[in-house]
Motif scaffolding. Structure first.
Motif, PDB file in Angstrom:
ATOM      1  N   SER A 198      42.624 -22.592  -7.780  1.00  0.00           N
ATOM      2  CA  SER A 198      42.431 -23.938  -8.332  1.00  0.00           C
ATOM      3  C   SER A 198      41.176 -24.581  -7.756  1.00  0.00           C
ATOM      4  O   SER A 198      40.439 -25.274  -8.471  1.00  0.00           O
ATOM      5  N   ILE A 211      45.403 -29.240  -9.502  1.00  0.00           N
ATOM      6  CA  ILE A 211      46.004 -29.708  -8.257  1.00  0.00           C
ATOM      7  C   ILE A 211      45.787 -28.644  -7.189  1.00  0.00           C
ATOM      8  O   ILE A 211      46.140 -27.481  -7.380  1.00  0.00           O
ATOM      9  N   THR A 219      50.303 -24.485  -8.466  1.00  0.00           N
ATOM     10  CA  THR A 219      49.942 -24.408  -9.875  1.00  0.00           C
ATOM     11  C   THR A 219      51.005 -23.584 -10.588  1.00  0.00           C
ATOM     12  O   THR A 219      51.036 -22.379 -10.512  1.00  0.00           O
ATOM     13  N   ASP A 238      43.300 -21.752 -15.254  1.00  0.00           N
ATOM     14  CA  ASP A 238      43.854 -21.670 -13.905  1.00  0.00           C
ATOM     15  C   ASP A 238      45.299 -21.198 -14.048  1.00  0.00           C
ATOM     16  O   ASP A 238      46.030 -21.661 -14.921  1.00  0.00           O
TER      17      ASP A 238
END
Ligand SMILES: Nc1nc2c(ncn2[C@@H]2O[C@H](COP(=O)(O)OP(=O)(O)O)[C@@H](O)[C@H]2O)c(=O)[nH]1
Ligand SMILES: [Mg+2]
Length: 359
Positions: A198, A211, A219, A238
């Motif tokens: 991320s 995040i 995630t 992601d």
């Protein structure tokens, strides 16, 4: 001069906007608009000169929507109304009721004499992002593809079979990119939990989209970020970290989606914080092939640690390797740019119809 029934079309993209433009064309266009449009002031639309921009109301002189009519000529007018779907729909419907034929804007352009390639180029331009795709399409709008197809036909007519075949082959090679222009490249960021995936997405995107957390498994879903690298539009995907989890857990579902996303991607970025671990682990096997291998968090790793020759060291913290990674991504997605620079700056096929026409 346009003949036949009055044609109407919504010329602005569907959806909310500040303004919508309805085109009206045909030999009875002025009469069709004039019966519905009540101009402010004494002069009727018929008395205004070509080029006039006239303010007034549509339908009801007191309560009808306020809008602007542009009289390009008696055969071609535009109604500029509020941008909501309802306003333009009301204008179109009332013109249809008075006998006009509704067209898509593609049909509208074709009726005005645009070639199929021009219509397709405008349609594609309305959907693409990223300057490279725009440049390629603008060249085709300017006639590059049409001229090349004519040149190939000329070669064939003149008996130059080899020359025509070579030109066709070149068009086919460029079409790999051309047919993708309206669909961004898909790049999946995969790797084990906490590998810095991320953070890498954020570093590439230049903003805090995903995040980031020290807690493994943050995630849980597949998160897409649209970015532009070197002029190319890319969806960075992601993913949840690849690790074994109890079946049915939220994270297990995320991992499944990550594997699926990696399989469907144009390119996978495989993040690892070390190369001795899990290189051949079964979990990573499906995404290992053809991936760009990344030693992430390299600020935490001694710089003399050996990594595979084609791997890239990156740090989302110091920014090291992010530019190199961006360049490597583009090189892998669009190798034609480096291998054969003129290929994409000339004629490029960009729709399935054009590809079929070529064969
Ligand atoms: N020192 C350092 N820490 C990093 C780097 N990238 C990520 N981290 C940290 O590693 C943890 C996991 O990062 P994250 O991006 O959420 O990993 P993910 O689980 O693979 O998405 C977070 O605490 C990050 O701040 C890096 O390049 N250097
Ligand atoms: Mg993450």
């Amino acid at each position: 001069m346009p003949s036949g029934p009055v044609r109407v079309a919504l010329l602005t993209p569907p959806g909310r906007g500040a303004l919508a433009v309805v085109g009206v064309a045909g030999s009875g266009a002025l009469a069709a608009v004039a019966t519905l449009f009540v101009p402010r002031g004494p002069a009727s639309l018929a008395d205004r000169p070509d080029g006039a921009v006239v303010f007034g109301r549509w339908g009801d002189p007191d309560r009808g929507e306020e809008l602007v009519v542009v009289r390009h000529s008696a055969e071609r007018l535009e109604v500029h109304c509020h941008g909501g779907l309802a306003a333009s729909e009301a204008v179109l419907a009332s013109l249809e009721q008075s006998g006009a034929v509704r067209q898509t804007w593609q049909e509208w352009l074709a009726a005005a004499g645009a070639s199929a390639i021009e219509v397709e180029a405008r349609e594609a331009l309305a959907r693409v992002g990223g300057p490279k795709a725009v440049q390629i399409l603008c060249r085709q709008l300017g006639g590059a593809l049409e001229a090349e197809l004519a040149r190939i036909a000329g070669l064939e007519a003149g008996g130059d079979v080899a020359g025509a075949a070579a030109a066709r082959d070149r068009l086919r090679r460029a079409a790999r990119v051309g047919l993708r222009l309206t669909r961004p490249w898909r790049v999946v960021v995969a790797g084990e939990v906490n590998a810095g995936k991320s953070s890498l997405v954020n570093a590439l995107a230049g903003h805090g989209r995903s995040i980031v957390s020290a807690e493994p498994g943050t995630t849980r879903d597949v998160l897409e970020t649209r970015i532009v690298l070197d002029g190319w539009e890319i969806d960075l995907i992601d993913t949840a970290g690849l690790r074994d989890e109890p079946e049915g857990s939220t994270e297990a579902a995320g991992i499944e989606r990550a594997r699926a996303a990696a399989k469907a991607a144009d390119l996978v970025l495989l993040c690892r914080t070390g190369f001795s671990l899990s290189e051949n682990s079964d979990r990573l096997k499906p995404v290992l092939r053809d991936a760009i291998h990344i030693l992430s968090k390299c600020d935490l790793v001694p710089s003399d640690v050996a990594i595979p020759p084609d791997a890239i060291r990156t740090s989302a913290v110091t920014g090291l390797g992010i530019d190199a990674l961006a360049a490597a991504i583009v090189r892998r997605l669009v190798p034609e740019e480096g291998d054969d620079p003129p290929l994409l700056t000339g004629p490029v096929l960009f729709t399935a119809r054009q590809a079929e026409t070529l064969s």
